[in-house]
Design an enzyme around this catalytic site. Structure first.
Site, PDB file in Angstrom:
ATOM      1  N   ASP A  11      68.377   6.044  39.592  1.00 40.47           N
ATOM      2  CA  ASP A  11      69.088   4.771  39.471  1.00 40.47           C
ATOM      3  C   ASP A  11      69.726   4.718  38.094  1.00 40.47           C
ATOM      4  O   ASP A  11      69.036   4.898  37.077  1.00 40.47           O
ATOM      5  CB  ASP A  11      68.125   3.594  39.629  1.00 40.47           C
ATOM      6  CG  ASP A  11      67.616   3.432  41.054  1.00 40.47           C
ATOM      7  OD1 ASP A  11      68.253   3.986  41.970  1.00 40.47           O
ATOM      8  OD2 ASP A  11      66.591   2.754  41.244  1.00 40.47           O
ATOM      9  N   ASP A 130      69.386  -1.406  52.353  1.00 40.25           N
ATOM     10  CA  ASP A 130      68.290  -2.049  51.630  1.00 40.25           C
ATOM     11  C   ASP A 130      67.636  -3.048  52.570  1.00 40.25           C
ATOM     12  O   ASP A 130      68.226  -4.080  52.904  1.00 40.25           O
ATOM     13  CB  ASP A 130      68.813  -2.758  50.377  1.00 40.25           C
ATOM     14  CG  ASP A 130      69.421  -1.786  49.379  1.00 40.25           C
ATOM     15  OD1 ASP A 130      69.026  -0.602  49.394  1.00 40.25           O
ATOM     16  OD2 ASP A 130      70.286  -2.202  48.585  1.00 40.25           O
TER      17      ASP A 130
END
Length: 258
Positions: A11, A130
């Protein structure tokens, strides 16, 4: 049978690798390029880079590091973050990425999936999802703009419906980011993975929850995923990729051993 894949996830925020828990409270892990090289050297099959605030900031992924990563690794890598056009995708692929992943932009404009697949081929197009399990209703809901906790929102899509929709539109691979499990290292959500696997006919990558080598084994053996993505166990050197692959091979999992 295709070998199962071990995929470290990096990330990225403000040019550095970060990691949160359930998509919140991110801490800085380190610089992008040295980490990418370390994972490639350790035997990772692929890397995924998420510019986590690109979509919520309304910008495209910062491309300055993409070519630098391509110069130091010889394994495939995928880049995600605010990719909203064919031009964005073409640029990232031209810098050396092998795949691009779209998440929030696909929810905003599902036709983007088809346009990208038609232009670059389905093998290049990953859709990230997600997903959040609502314990009260027992349903799985797709979330959007999860890179910024102040802007995250629940969409009208239930996860299984969106999985089917993105496949119809040309997704070549799906990464299922299970938000409840993210960063807590209690194992992948095998029940959710099994439900998604039943309707997913493209490669499925599990993401969120890996804490032990057994968790990877369960995802491959019990949920029949094609790849397992993890972050904190690799960043914090809780699990070594080479040792993980040797363990999985010993358990009968088809894997590319380092």
């Amino acid at each position: 049978m295709l070998a199962k894949r071990i995929i470290p996830c990096l990330d990225v925020r403000d040019g550095q690798v970060v990691k949160g828990v359930q998509f919140r409270n991110h801490e800085i892990i380190g610089d992008i390029v040295p980490l990418a090289k370390r994972y490639a050297d350790e035997g990772a099959d692929e890397l995924v880079f998420y510019d986590i605030t690109a979509s919520s900031d309304g910008r495209v992924v910062d491309k300055s590091w993409v070519s630098r990563v391509a110069e130091v690794i010889d394994i495939p890598f995928c880049v995600a973050g605010g990719i909203k056009s064919l031009e964005d995708a073409a640029q990232i692929l031209s810098f050396g990425a092998d795949k691009i992943s779209i998440n929030s932009p696909a929810l905003a404009d599902p036709t983007l999936i088809t346009r990208l697949a038609d232009r670059f081929g389905v093998q290049c197009i990953v859709v990230g999802i997600d997903t959040w399990f609502d314990a009260e209703t027992g349903k799985y809901h797709v979330n959007q703009y999860t890179g910024d906790e102040t802007r995250t929102r629940v969409t009208q899509w239930e996860t299984l419906d969106w999985v089917e929709e993105v496949q119809k539109r040309g997704a070549g691979e799906i990464v299922l980011n299970m938000m409840n499990q993210d960063g807590v290292r209690n194992g992948y959500d095998l029940q959710q993975l099994a439900k998604v696997r039943a309707v997913c006919h493209v490669p499925l990558i599990a993401s969120g929850g890996a804490g032990t080598m057994e968790h990877f084994l369960e995802a491959f053996r019990d949920a029949n995923v094609d790849g397992a993505l993890a972050a904190s166990v690799f960043h914090k050197q809780i699990i070594n990729i080479g040792e993980l692959k040797a363990y999985l091979a010993a358990q009968g999992v088809e894997i590319r051993v380092c």
